[in-house]
Write an enzyme that holds these catalytic residues in place. Sequence first.
Site, PDB file in Angstrom:
ATOM      1  N   GLU A 183       0.845  -1.200   0.000  1.00 53.62           N
ATOM      2  CA  GLU A 183       0.000   0.000   0.000  1.00 53.62           C
ATOM      3  C   GLU A 183       0.883   1.254   0.000  1.00 53.62           C
ATOM      4  OE1 GLU A 183      -3.259  -0.303   2.766  1.00 53.62           O
ATOM      5  OE2 GLU A 183      -3.618  -2.395   2.250  1.00 53.62           O
ATOM      6  N   HIS A 236     -18.462  -8.957   5.566  1.00 56.56           N
ATOM      7  CA  HIS A 236     -17.102  -8.483   5.819  1.00 56.56           C
ATOM      8  C   HIS A 236     -16.444  -9.335   6.889  1.00 56.56           C
ATOM      9  CE1 HIS A 236     -14.071  -5.397   7.437  1.00 56.56           C
ATOM     10  NE2 HIS A 236     -13.642  -5.803   6.267  1.00 56.56           N
ATOM     11  N   HIS A 237     -15.250  -9.832   6.585  1.00 51.55           N
ATOM     12  CA  HIS A 237     -14.458 -10.601   7.549  1.00 51.55           C
ATOM     13  C   HIS A 237     -13.107  -9.923   7.737  1.00 51.55           C
ATOM     14  CE1 HIS A 237     -16.661 -14.656   6.490  1.00 51.55           C
ATOM     15  NE2 HIS A 237     -17.382 -13.875   7.256  1.00 51.55           N
ATOM     16  N   GLU A 238     -13.015  -9.012   8.663  1.00 53.53           N
ATOM     17  CA  GLU A 238     -11.690  -8.504   9.042  1.00 53.53           C
ATOM     18  C   GLU A 238     -11.119  -9.516  10.030  1.00 53.53           C
ATOM     19  OE1 GLU A 238      -9.560  -5.766   8.220  1.00 53.53           O
ATOM     20  OE2 GLU A 238      -8.343  -7.152   9.385  1.00 53.53           O
ATOM     21  N   HIS A 262      -8.469  -8.140   0.988  1.00 59.21           N
ATOM     22  CA  HIS A 262      -7.613  -6.990   1.274  1.00 59.21           C
ATOM     23  C   HIS A 262      -6.401  -7.452   2.074  1.00 59.21           C
ATOM     24  CE1 HIS A 262     -10.215  -3.291   0.382  1.00 59.21           C
ATOM     25  NE2 HIS A 262     -10.741  -4.316  -0.255  1.00 59.21           N
ATOM     26  N   GLU A 263      -5.306  -6.736   1.897  1.00 58.95           N
ATOM     27  CA  GLU A 263      -4.027  -7.035   2.589  1.00 58.95           C
ATOM     28  C   GLU A 263      -3.549  -8.459   2.319  1.00 58.95           C
ATOM     29  OE1 GLU A 263      -6.645  -5.908   4.956  1.00 58.95           O
ATOM     30  OE2 GLU A 263      -6.216  -3.886   4.273  1.00 58.95           O
ATOM     31  N   GLU A 279      -7.481  -5.994  -2.979  1.00 59.48           N
ATOM     32  CA  GLU A 279      -6.962  -4.641  -2.798  1.00 59.48           C
ATOM     33  C   GLU A 279      -5.492  -4.687  -3.228  1.00 59.48           C
ATOM     34  OE1 GLU A 279      -6.042  -3.375   1.167  1.00 59.48           O
ATOM     35  OE2 GLU A 279      -7.022  -1.451   0.832  1.00 59.48           O
ATOM     36  N   GLU A 313      -9.055   4.521  -0.442  1.00 60.41           N
ATOM     37  CA  GLU A 313      -9.222   4.883   0.972  1.00 60.41           C
ATOM     38  C   GLU A 313      -8.129   5.836   1.442  1.00 60.41           C
ATOM     39  OE1 GLU A 313      -9.147   1.017   2.767  1.00 60.41           O
ATOM     40  OE2 GLU A 313      -7.001   1.046   3.068  1.00 60.41           O
TER      41      GLU A 313
HETATM   42  C1  NOJ Z   1      -8.385  -2.132   5.599  1.00 63.62           C
HETATM   43  C2  NOJ Z   1      -9.206  -2.252   4.360  1.00 63.62           C
HETATM   44  O1  NOJ Z   1      -8.450  -1.917   3.229  1.00 63.62           O
HETATM   45  C3  NOJ Z   1     -10.419  -1.356   4.500  1.00 63.62           C
HETATM   46  O2  NOJ Z   1     -11.153  -1.345   3.302  1.00 63.62           O
HETATM   47  C4  NOJ Z   1     -11.227  -1.843   5.665  1.00 63.62           C
HETATM   48  O3  NOJ Z   1     -12.313  -0.983   5.845  1.00 63.62           O
HETATM   49  C5  NOJ Z   1     -10.399  -1.862   6.943  1.00 63.62           C
HETATM   50  N1  NOJ Z   1      -9.179  -2.573   6.735  1.00 63.62           N
HETATM   51  C6  NOJ Z   1     -11.136  -2.508   8.089  1.00 63.62           C
HETATM   52  O4  NOJ Z   1     -11.301  -3.871   7.839  1.00 63.62           O
HETATM   53 CA    CA Z   2      -5.889  -2.010   3.095  1.00 63.25          CA
END
Ligand code: NOJ
Ligand code: CA
Length: 713
Positions: free
Chosen positions: A181, A422-424, A492-493, A511, A517
């Site tokens: 990033e 969403h799965h963070e 993402h990540e 991503e 963002e």
């Molecule tokens: C980073 C992600 O790129 C973003 O889109 C997300 O909202 C946040 N993490 C929280 O999960």
């Molecule tokens: Ca990110």
Amino acid sequence: MRIKFFSGALSLFTGLSLFSLSSLSASAATPASISSPNGNIKLEFKLDNLGAPLYSISYKEKTLVADSKLGLVGSEAEFISGFSIASVDTTSSDTSWTPVWGEYASVRDNHREMAVKLVAPNPERLLTIRFRLFDDGVGFRYELPLQDKVNYLTLMAEKTEFRFCDDHTLFCIPGDYDTDEYLWSETSFSSLPEALASYAGHSEAQRAGGNTIQTPLLLKTKDHVYVNLHEAALVGYPAMLLDTNTARFSLSSHLVPDRLGVAGYLQLPFSTPWRTLIISDDARDILASQLIYNLNEPCAFEDTSWIRPMKFVGVWWEMFVGHKKTWAYSDDYRAKPGITDYDKLTPNGRHPANTANVLKYVDFAADHNIDAVLVEGWNQGWEDWCSFRKNRQFLFDAPYPDFDVDSIQRYANSRGVKIIMHHETAANAADYERQLDRAFAFMNDHGYDAVKTGYVGAIIPRSEHHTSQWMVDHVLYVADQAARHHIMVDSHEAPRPTGLCRTYPNWVAQESARGGEFESMGGNPPSHTCILPFTRLKGGPMDYTPGLFETRLSYYGEGKTEQAGTTIARQLALYLTMPSPLQMACDLPENYLRFPDAFKFIEDVPVDWKDSKYLEAEPARYITVARLDKNSDDWYVGAITDHNARTATIDLSFLPVGVKYEATIYEDAPDADWKENPQAYRIRKVKVNSRTRLRQHLAPGGGCAIRITPISK
Ligand code: NOJ
Ligand code: CA
């Protein structure tokens, strides 16, 4: 049955009868060579006097990559030198395949292949290096066949060199084991150290150090030859960074290690990912190239009817702008998912993932031709997610008390809108694997068919890097398991993509680069989206999150206000220049309602294409592209520029002759400017046909988006 090719170094050619008729015998002194179908690219392979493999590449009769080394180093065995050539097999193939979604309805795969089989003695080691030459570039990989003396390999290093011949321009980001990033540098071999020094203190992730950079990398020679250097089909292997020898203009592979310094644990037979060079003296060809997809395996699923390209809005940007809203339900960071009784916690009143708010987004989506709503912050575990004080666990089947899954689904169904899960994971990837079955079953039970995953933070509990072999395996495992549940994935990540979405087309986006963002976290200059399509996007679509209309932003967490690097018209163009089957309209509904005529373009624009024509392109400067909707006869054009104003020449000769069209042009107003006047746009309609050449003004940091519809008689 296992075929034994060779009994030892002295009887190298006894196995020849096993090979096809196109096999050649070759010796160290005789290089083996192959050219692309059109003859512009030539590759030569030979062994040096120590039996070490070397390859070189020329483009239009000029050396592009001078003799460069190849090899693998394992703890158990080295595949570096001492080789003889056992055989050289050449084949050619010209086929087409049909992607489930993408920029083209059909992709041609026209290549010539050369497989060089090598053998080294004491102990016997077999290695095949397979080269594929296309008109738009080269791919090669190492194949370790089953063999008597080596069963598995603890891989310590890959020794692939790319010796370029001059001080080329490089478009690159720093080598980092954990993140990509970054903003891009436009530099050269000789100025690279300076460019990399400018990133000091930029990231908390682990930088590889030295003059290490990442792929995809774009090089430009003084003769205007463009080369995208990356990899294809990254499976069971770590991602490749590149160490730079700035004096020799040379790059060499640097595999992302685990914490013990091991690059990979390989069980034979094993094939590495392809090392890829997309090559052309026309920058538009780099954008149009499908080489990386061509080097991936065909689609792994028979039924793909459940995979659907889509646009979405999200309970998301509210958490970025102004730092007023939170993913967490309460402000008590001691809250523990599954243990804490959330009903007893005091809600913080700043939690937008609540039923009433989500229903508003559902209505907005339904009213504006948007397929889905992403909701972040719906599940337990966010109280402590970012501070990493002690608890970094989420539950993926435990909603917060103010998020009523069932009533939201019922309402969304009634309005024909999907909710995106969403799965963070906060990088607790091992825990995510443990919960995965339950998480996907929960999604199936509640009608979700797409998930955005995330890995913010350092990978726990394994201390792995984000792009090491274990994480490469993890993200593919998630995509594969998701497919078994008919779920689409936007990760993402995760390690940057290498075309695997051809094989797993439910892996609709990633991503894996600095996304939109960052307009709320330091900003993205206009050149950023002029370089991503040449680099990051070659591996697969990006969830960039375009559609920012309120471009004056309060910075996330800082309370500062600054101007995003864009005009509104440019944001519309990004739907064409950053193609993805999953496109967000990132801004708040209230901001779209302030500019309903401009938002009409986002309502109309498709996300899946029959054909694409790159009309103008120069890395980090400008891109103009036209695309034909997969489901109608409408064409769409997007044009963007960097911080300089520009006149785009849009030659519509790709339109069928004799057909009349109406073009609706969404353009920067004459006085628009990303910094001073970003919201000044105009919309006008003109009649066009295949003889039309539009000269289109693009403001500094601006762009233009056009919808071209046939006029019915
Ligand atoms: C980073 C992600 O790129 C973003 O889109 C997300 O909202 C946040 N993490 C929280 O999960
Ligand atoms: Ca990110």
